[in-house]
Motif scaffolding. Structure first.
Motif, PDB file in Angstrom:
ATOM      1  N   ASP A 120      10.286   3.116   2.553  1.00  0.00           N
ATOM      2  CA  ASP A 120       8.744   4.011   3.312  1.00  0.00           C
ATOM      3  C   ASP A 120       8.455   2.672   2.765  1.00  0.00           C
ATOM      4  N   CYS A 121       8.061   1.254   2.858  1.00  0.00           N
ATOM      5  CA  CYS A 121       7.459   0.069   2.506  1.00  0.00           C
ATOM      6  C   CYS A 121       6.483   0.093   3.181  1.00  0.00           C
TER       7      CYS A 121
ATOM      8  N   LEU B 222       1.728   2.586 -10.913  1.00  0.00           N
ATOM      9  CA  LEU B 222       2.297   2.103 -12.224  1.00  0.00           C
ATOM     10  C   LEU B 222       1.676   2.572 -13.504  1.00  0.00           C
TER      11      LEU B 222
ATOM     12  N   TYR C  37      -4.997  -2.770  -6.294  1.00  0.00           N
ATOM     13  CA  TYR C  37      -5.334  -4.543  -6.213  1.00  0.00           C
ATOM     14  C   TYR C  37      -4.735  -4.490  -5.121  1.00  0.00           C
TER      15      TYR C  37
ATOM     16  N   ALA D 145      -2.344  -5.344  -2.140  1.00  0.00           N
ATOM     17  CA  ALA D 145      -0.614  -5.754  -1.949  1.00  0.00           C
ATOM     18  C   ALA D 145      -0.159  -7.191  -1.923  1.00  0.00           C
ATOM     19  N   PRO D 146       0.692  -7.761  -2.484  1.00  0.00           N
ATOM     20  CA  PRO D 146       0.868  -9.037  -2.510  1.00  0.00           C
ATOM     21  C   PRO D 146       2.518  -9.046  -1.137  1.00  0.00           C
TER      22      PRO D 146
ATOM     23  N   VAL E 116       9.572 -13.022  -2.121  1.00  0.00           N
ATOM     24  CA  VAL E 116       9.740 -11.505  -2.647  1.00  0.00           C
ATOM     25  C   VAL E 116      10.536 -12.710  -4.262  1.00  0.00           C
TER      26      VAL E 116
ATOM     27  N   TYR F  63       6.298  -9.697 -11.522  1.00  0.00           N
ATOM     28  CA  TYR F  63       6.049  -9.181 -10.515  1.00  0.00           C
ATOM     29  C   TYR F  63       4.961  -7.977 -11.041  1.00  0.00           C
ATOM     30  N   MET F  64       3.874  -7.538 -10.242  1.00  0.00           N
ATOM     31  CA  MET F  64       2.475  -6.506 -10.413  1.00  0.00           C
ATOM     32  C   MET F  64       1.577  -7.774 -10.860  1.00  0.00           C
ATOM     33  N   HIS F  65       0.100  -6.864 -10.795  1.00  0.00           N
ATOM     34  CA  HIS F  65      -0.883  -8.013 -11.065  1.00  0.00           C
ATOM     35  C   HIS F  65      -0.536  -8.177 -12.315  1.00  0.00           C
TER      36      HIS F  65
ATOM     37  N   TYR G 142       9.756   1.459  -8.124  1.00  0.00           N
ATOM     38  CA  TYR G 142       9.940   2.139  -6.259  1.00  0.00           C
ATOM     39  C   TYR G 142      10.374   3.536  -7.041  1.00  0.00           C
TER      40      TYR G 142
ATOM     41  N   SER H  60      -2.437   5.652  -4.044  1.00  0.00           N
ATOM     42  CA  SER H  60      -2.416   5.935  -3.157  1.00  0.00           C
ATOM     43  C   SER H  60      -2.129   7.001  -1.799  1.00  0.00           C
TER      44      SER H  60
ATOM     45  N   LEU I  19      -0.527   6.825   0.653  1.00  0.00           N
ATOM     46  CA  LEU I  19       0.233   6.229   1.426  1.00  0.00           C
ATOM     47  C   LEU I  19       2.022   6.607   0.770  1.00  0.00           C
ATOM     48  N   MET I  20       1.424   6.743  -1.015  1.00  0.00           N
ATOM     49  CA  MET I  20       2.611   6.867  -1.798  1.00  0.00           C
ATOM     50  C   MET I  20       3.068   7.713  -1.892  1.00  0.00           C
TER      51      MET I  20
END
Ligand code: HEC
Ligand code: HEC
Length: 366
Positions: free
Chosen positions: A241-242, A264, A287, A289-290, A295, A301-303, A317, A328, A330-331
């Motif tokens: 589910d990414c 996070l 933030y 989404a990169p 990748v 990784y992450m901000h 994850y 979100s 969406l998670m």
């Protein structure tokens, strides 16, 4: 008769001038749009891309004299490429001798608020730049473009930390530049505006769309069963589910470029998250989404660069999600703390992510 001759001479002169000018015009550069990519580009009207502008921009991007010192001592020099290295998808990397663990700091040692970002496919982003989208935020009167980021990076104490006068003086010592500025902008004059424009053109030219996955989409190459299974996991709600935030074959930037809290943390202290820009308290811990293109080489990784490997990200994850009112929607598996995929499924997902690595982009001279 005299008058006619005068007009004739004058028009000849104009013609000559025009043809001279013509040969000096820089060559327009069309962004190569990879298969399936959006065609809407984020290029300001007053800075069209040209071959000569990009060549100059590349040279400046890699030039430590941007920091305003004319010497060669490595500590006094800093360029964009110190934090944005091509082999790392123009991100900082974790093996960067200047920044152990991928924690960037300016020439004077002051750390940046967040870790560096990859510079890849930014010409397709219309949702704002930086981790929090501050640059290009439509409701703000502040910085709007990559040109603005260039100037800010040169001046910021936690980045290159120069002054306009010092940088220009250092660049003017370099005998290569007058000719290059002339080719790109019509005269030898070296100004901050031209430096900003040239580097921004170069950054916009960094387009990555020739990974194994792209060749698969075009029917040119097969994915292995493992990679294919990873792709299915990536794009299904009952799988990993990414795709809601990181795109898919149908939106091949592998990001929506939108802002989410991906679970996070449970408590938030960063004064420069998305909520600082929108003023919306529900944007705490959110933030951009990169993109997941390249990748595999974009660590940390992450901000805040908290994860040094892709395995750590996938473990997060899978079982490390932190709940808060800001996560979100969406998670989807937030209440279970993660996706709880099997080790084999995680391996498949990672294999799929590796198909987004574009060797030509990372090594090539584009
Ligand atoms: C000391 C390290 C450092 C240097 C040097 C540096 N940057 Fe960055 N760059 C960063 C960091 C950190 C961020 C993310 C800042 C944030 O969002 O808080 C960033 C973000 C960016 C972004 C936004 C990318 C996106 O997807 O929104 C661009 C563009 C950029 N830098 C270009 C440049 C250019 C051009 C130069 C040289 C003039 C430069 N940077 C020099 C550390 C650096
Ligand atoms: C709700 C939206 C959302 C979903 C779903 C999501 N992500 Fe993310 N992802 C983000 C955001 C936002 C960030 C940046 C967060 C930050 O820096 O604090 C991120 C960061 C990442 C990063 C780090 C990239 C970098 O360059 O720093 C990776 C890798 C990643 N996600 C992979 C995945 C994978 C794999 C999945 C599916 C298991 C997934 N994401 C699901 C929103 C999402």
């Amino acid at each position: 008769m005299k008058r006619l001759l005068y007009i004739w001479t004058l028009s000849l002169l104009c013609l000559l001038l025009a043809s001279c000018r013509h040969t000096e015009e820089p060559t327009p550069w069309d962004v190569p749009i990879p298969y399936g990519f959006p065609t809407r580009l984020n290029i300001p009207d007053d800075n069209p891309m040209t071959v000569e502008g990009i060549a100059l921009g590349k040279c400046l991007f890699e030039d430590g004299h941007l920091s305003g010192y004319q010497g060669t001592h490595p500590d006094s020099l800093m360029s964009c490429s110190d934090c944005h290295a091509r082999a790392h998808n123009y991100d900082i990397g974790t093996d960067n001798p200047r920044f152990p663990g991928g924690k960037p700091h300016g020439r004077t040692g002051i750390h940046t608020r967040h870790t560096a970002m990859p510079l890849c496919n930014l010409v397709f982003n219309h949702e704002g730049y930086l981790w929090n989208g501050a640059v290009g935020y439509q409701q703000s009167a502040g910085a709007q473009t990559i040109e603005d980021i260039v100037k800010a990076a040169i001046l910021a104490e936690d980045e290159i930390g120069s002054t306009e006068a010092r940088t220009l003086a250092a660049l003017r010592q370099d005998s290569r530049y007058p000719e290059m500025f002339k080719k790109a902008f019509g005269s030898e004059e070296i100004t901050m505006e031209r430096v900003q424009k040239a580097i921004a053109q170069y950054v916009r030219s960094l387009v990555s769309g020739n990974a194994k996955f792209d060749r698969y989409l075009q029917g040119l190459e097969q994915l292995t069963p493992q990679e294919l299974h990873g792709y299915i996991l990536f794009t299904t709600e009952e799988g990993a589910d990414c795709f809601h935030c990181h795109g898919s074959g149908g939106s091949p930037l592998f990001t929506t470029n939108l802002f989410y809290n991906n679970g996070l943390d449970a408590a938030f202290t960063d004064p420069a998250d998305r909520s600082a820009i929108t003023g919306d308290p529900m944007d705490r811990g959110a933030y951009r989404a990169p993109s997941l293109r390249n990748v595999t080489v974009s660590a940390p990784y992450m901000h805040d660069g908290r994860f040094l490997t892709l395995d750590e990200v996938l473990t997060f994850y899978n079982e490390g999600l932190q709940n808060s009112p800001y996560v979100s929607p969406l998670m989807h598996k937030i209440n279970e703390g993660g996706r709880h995929l099997t080790p084999n499924e995680i391996a498949d997902l990672k294999a799929f992510l590796s198909t987004l690595t574009d060797e030509e982009f990372l090594s090539g001279d584009r």
